[in-house]
Design an enzyme around this catalytic site. Structure first.
Site, PDB file in Angstrom:
ATOM      1  N   LYS A   1      11.440  14.572 118.649  1.00  0.00           N
ATOM      2  CA  LYS A   1      11.201  15.138 117.576  1.00  0.00           C
ATOM      3  C   LYS A   1      10.355  14.189 116.672  1.00  0.00           C
ATOM      4  CE  LYS A   1      14.536  14.071 114.041  1.00  0.00           C
ATOM      5  NZ  LYS A   1      15.641  14.466 113.437  1.00  0.00           N
TER       6      LYS A   1
ATOM      7  N   HIS B   1      18.406  20.676 114.336  1.00  0.00           N
ATOM      8  CA  HIS B   1      19.585  20.336 114.763  1.00  0.00           C
ATOM      9  C   HIS B   1      20.501  21.557 114.215  1.00  0.00           C
ATOM     10  CE1 HIS B   1      17.920  16.536 115.992  1.00  0.00           C
ATOM     11  NE2 HIS B   1      18.115  15.914 114.874  1.00  0.00           N
TER      12      HIS B   1
ATOM     13  N   ASP C   1      13.878  17.458 108.694  1.00  0.00           N
ATOM     14  CA  ASP C   1      14.695  16.575 109.477  1.00  0.00           C
ATOM     15  C   ASP C   1      15.894  17.087 110.330  1.00  0.00           C
ATOM     16  OD1 ASP C   1      14.845  13.981 110.587  1.00  0.00           O
ATOM     17  OD2 ASP C   1      16.602  13.707 109.276  1.00  0.00           O
TER      18      ASP C   1
END
Ligand code: NAP
Length: 490
Positions: free
Chosen positions: A148, A240, A235
């Site tokens: 990532k 996630h 982020d």
């Protein structure tokens, strides 16, 4: 319980960016732990590649140092480290030039599994993929692992996907989201699909709402340059937290095979409703002057070195899923830095029973299934019982609490790190815990308009104090729906 370690086939793992932070902190220590567990056959090799001038021994010493720093003393020994580092090799190589490529080509073996781990910035992905082919290093069976961030919006993710697709088939591409490698995250699937207990209740009829929290106590620290361009949305949420939401919300896949699981996750992402400005709260941590013996704490802007930064270090969102299972059940997501505790948790908050035979106000609380991802991984189901003793029927809430470490004994504490598991999955050729290209693009397609809206409004994020639960407005996001956030605690 006896730990079952299934050795993988012999392999060559080539780590581009082998001298970098990720290799040092996660990849090399993780590989060592798998080696020490007996999972890596001795014929395997780990080949580091980066521009730094180093010979094989230099890289072995670098790896030994990393292992000593990042592997628990009880899990390492000098002798084992020496045996492991014998399997390590290094080539000085420039991703964008000619240096090192012929040497790397010469080192390749046709008869073992071959995986390329691109632990470098995404700007180098294209150059490396191209040279792997130019020099005849990659084969139709090689695997390529990319880190990532996978793009910073839909357009850049598409570009990356197209570039990878011009050199590799989708079945060869492993896009890492290390959250998917976490033991408890995989447990979400086990809990949902290996028990009959929860599935009948797992829908809008019985679930009032879901809370997903990923709270950190640290600030942006050394990652400020990257983070200030990304923010919490890019982020944490786009990747996630989106993955966590998918695992909670998806339909049962027909089997635990990679495409069956990923098809179901994709359907969830595609069913996400657009999120309006009233349903997001962005925050940025404030600083704190020195007090008594406690030193001053820098603000986000000071950490990032950009006094006018409008980047969010906290975000809370109300997300709705437009499908039969979830219509009307909000998923509240929040994540932030410098919060009161380091805690990641998914809480499924159930509805009230349709009728209380005990009357009102008798201490009744909703049932909550809380799945703790970190720290102290485990599950807690709150249930109502009768308060013991005389005085009539008063209710009280008790936890059915299970810490995986306690329930599983030694095996419960000896959980492989996410990176260890994911690297071994690459070698096994199992893509279940990796994101597919269309999944990543769908996630960006949902995220982009939210970010575009903020940028158009150019609003500064709300301030919050370090050590708090986030900005006040985030409380309102739930209050106005008659709900409240769960306490953030370790
Ligand atoms: P880093 O510390 O900056 O390391 C970059 C690596 O790339 C170094 O080994 C560097 O070595 C090598 N490199 C740079 N330019 C090169 C070139 N032209 N040719 C060959 N090698 C080159 O970065 P990192 O933190 O390890 O991150 C690596 C990737 O993982 C990034 O995509 C990052 O976003 C991702 N990631 C990192 C973390 C983390 O915790 N660090 C977490 C999640 C994702 P030389 O200077 O010797 O060439």
């Amino acid at each position: 319980m006896v730990s079952r370690v299934i050795p993988v086939e012999p392999f060559d793992l080539i780590i581009f960016g082998a001298t970098g932070d990720l290799a040092r902190r996660k990849i090399l220590p993780g590989l060592y732990r798998r080696f020490a567990a007996g999972q890596i056959p001795p014929q395997s090799r780990i080949i580091g590649a980066a521009r730094s001038e180093m010979d094989h021994d230099g890289f072995r010493a670098f790896a030994a140092e990393a292992i000593t720093e990042f592997v628990d003393a009880s899990k390492r020994s000098e002798a084992e480290i020496a045996r492991f580092t014998e399997r390590l090799f290094y080539v000085t190589l420039d991703a964008k030039g000619d240096t090192g490529w012929p040497e790397l080509a010469q080192m390749m073996r046709p008869d073992v599994v071959q995986a390329f781990y691109l632990s470098v910035g995404p700007v180098l992905f294209g150059a490396i993929a191209e040279r792997l082919h130019q020099h005849g290093i990659a084969t139709p069976e090689s695997r390529i692992v990319v880190e990532k961030p996978f793009g910073r919006d839909l357009a850049t993710a598409r570009e990356l996907n197209a570039m990878l697709a011009s050199h590799f088939a989708e079945r060869q591409i492993y896009r890492i989201d290390h959250y998917l490698g976490k033991e408890t995250v995989q447990n979400l699937m086990a809990v949902r699909f290996a028990n009959i207990l929860f599935e009948p209740l797992w829908n809008t009829q019985y679930v009032d709402h879901v809370q997903i929290t990923v709270a950190e106590t640290v600030g942006v620290g050394g990652r400020a340059a990257y983070y200030d361009r990304a923010g919490a949305m890019r982020d944490m949420v786009q990747n996630h937290m989106m993955q966590l939401l998918c695992l909670i919300a998806m339909e049962p896949p027909y089997s635990f095979n990679p495409d069956a699981v990923r098809d179901e996750k994709l359907k969830v992402i595609r069913a996400l409703e657009p999120v309006g400005p009233d349903d997001t709260v962005r925050g940025q941590y404030r600083g704190r002057p020195a007090q008594g013996g406690t030193p001053a704490e820098p603000s986000y802007a000071q950490d990032a070195g950009t006094p006018q930064s409008r980047t969010e270090s906290y975000i809370a969102l109300k997300v709705m899923i437009a499908n039969w299972r979830w219509k009307g059940t909000p998923f509240y997501l929040r994540t932030g830095k410098k919060l009161r505790a380091r805690a990641s948790e998914i809480a499924i908050v159930f509805k009230e029973p349709p009728h209380s035979i005990f009357g009102e106000g008798e201490g009744w609380r909703e049932n909550v299934l809380a799945i703790r991802l970190q720290p102290n991984e485990g599950m807690n189901l709150s249930v109502m019982i009768k308060e013991p003793g005389p005085g009539g029927m008063r209710l009280t809430e008790v936890p059915l609490d299970m810490s995986f470490a306690e329930a599983l004994g030694e095996e419960g504490t000896d959980i492989p790190d996410a990176y260890e598991r994911l690297i071994m999955d690459v070698i096994r050729g199992n893509q279940t815990l990796f994101m597919r290209g269309d999944e990543v693009e769908a996630a960006w397609a949902w995220t982009d308009p939210i970010i575009a809206e903020w940028e158009a409004r150019s609003e500064k994020p709300k301030g919050y104090d370090p050590g708090s639960s986030g900005p006040e407005d985030a409380l309102m996001l739930l209050h106005r729906d008659g709900r409240r956030w769960r306490e953030i605690r370790e």
